[in-house]
Write a protein that holds these residues in place. Structure first.
Motif, PDB file in Angstrom:
ATOM      1  N   SER A   7       0.547  -6.556 -75.532  1.00 41.17           N
ATOM      2  CA  SER A   7      -0.394  -5.762 -74.754  1.00 41.17           C
ATOM      3  C   SER A   7      -0.843  -6.503 -73.505  1.00 41.17           C
ATOM      4  CB  SER A   7      -1.596  -5.359 -75.616  1.00 41.17           C
ATOM      5  OG  SER A   7      -2.159  -6.480 -76.242  1.00 41.17           O
ATOM      6  N   ALA A   8      -1.045  -5.737 -72.446  1.00 43.04           N
ATOM      7  CA  ALA A   8      -1.439  -6.314 -71.164  1.00 43.04           C
ATOM      8  C   ALA A   8      -2.626  -5.559 -70.574  1.00 43.04           C
ATOM      9  CB  ALA A   8      -0.264  -6.306 -70.198  1.00 43.04           C
ATOM     10  N   ASP A   9      -3.476  -4.999 -71.445  1.00 45.53           N
ATOM     11  CA  ASP A   9      -4.693  -4.370 -70.950  1.00 45.53           C
ATOM     12  C   ASP A   9      -5.720  -5.456 -70.633  1.00 45.53           C
ATOM     13  OD1 ASP A   9      -4.933  -4.969 -73.711  1.00 45.53           O
ATOM     14  OD2 ASP A   9      -6.675  -3.657 -73.852  1.00 45.53           O
ATOM     15  N   ALA A  10      -6.847  -5.076 -70.085  1.00 47.60           N
ATOM     16  CA  ALA A  10      -7.845  -6.056 -69.636  1.00 47.60           C
ATOM     17  C   ALA A  10      -8.301  -6.986 -70.753  1.00 47.60           C
ATOM     18  CB  ALA A  10      -9.043  -5.333 -69.023  1.00 47.60           C
ATOM     19  N   ALA A  11      -8.549  -6.439 -71.936  1.00 49.04           N
ATOM     20  CA  ALA A  11      -9.007  -7.274 -73.055  1.00 49.04           C
ATOM     21  C   ALA A  11      -7.935  -8.291 -73.448  1.00 49.04           C
ATOM     22  CB  ALA A  11      -9.374  -6.403 -74.258  1.00 49.04           C
ATOM     23  N   SER A  12      -6.697  -7.852 -73.532  1.00 47.73           N
ATOM     24  CA  SER A  12      -5.598  -8.746 -73.914  1.00 47.73           C
ATOM     25  C   SER A  12      -5.387  -9.838 -72.883  1.00 47.73           C
ATOM     26  CB  SER A  12      -4.305  -7.957 -74.093  1.00 47.73           C
ATOM     27  OG  SER A  12      -4.443  -7.064 -75.165  1.00 47.73           O
ATOM     28  N   LEU A  13      -5.449  -9.462 -71.610  1.00 41.34           N
ATOM     29  CA  LEU A  13      -5.287 -10.455 -70.550  1.00 41.34           C
ATOM     30  C   LEU A  13      -6.400 -11.499 -70.624  1.00 41.34           C
ATOM     31  CD1 LEU A  13      -4.223  -8.154 -67.592  1.00 41.34           C
ATOM     32  CD2 LEU A  13      -2.770  -9.722 -68.900  1.00 41.34           C
TER      33      LEU A  13
END
Length: 66
Positions: A7-13
């Motif tokens: 995942s590359a959403d804001a939380a994952s990043l």
């Protein structure tokens, strides 16, 4: 080729998904394994982020909370 979905959403990043992807690529390279990183969006499983799945011949394997 092995495909890794991360995942590359804001939380994952914010939790280091890019670093995890880089480490997986580095280790696969050292072992001579062809690896493709596929960035995904959020799946709404924020307590498991960054969520990593590895695609095998049998299907996908979840590797939550690396």
């Amino acid at each position: 080729m092995t495909r890794v979905f991360i995942s590359a959403d804001a939380a994952s990043l914010a939790l280091g998904s890019r670093r995890i992807a880089a480490l997986l690529v580095e280790e696969a390279s050292r072992r001579g394994i062809a690896l493709e990183i596929v960035s995904t969006g959020s799946r709404g499983l924020f307590w498991l982020e960054p969520l990593v799945e590895v695609e095998t011949a049998e299907g996908r394997i979840d590797l939550p909370s690396l």
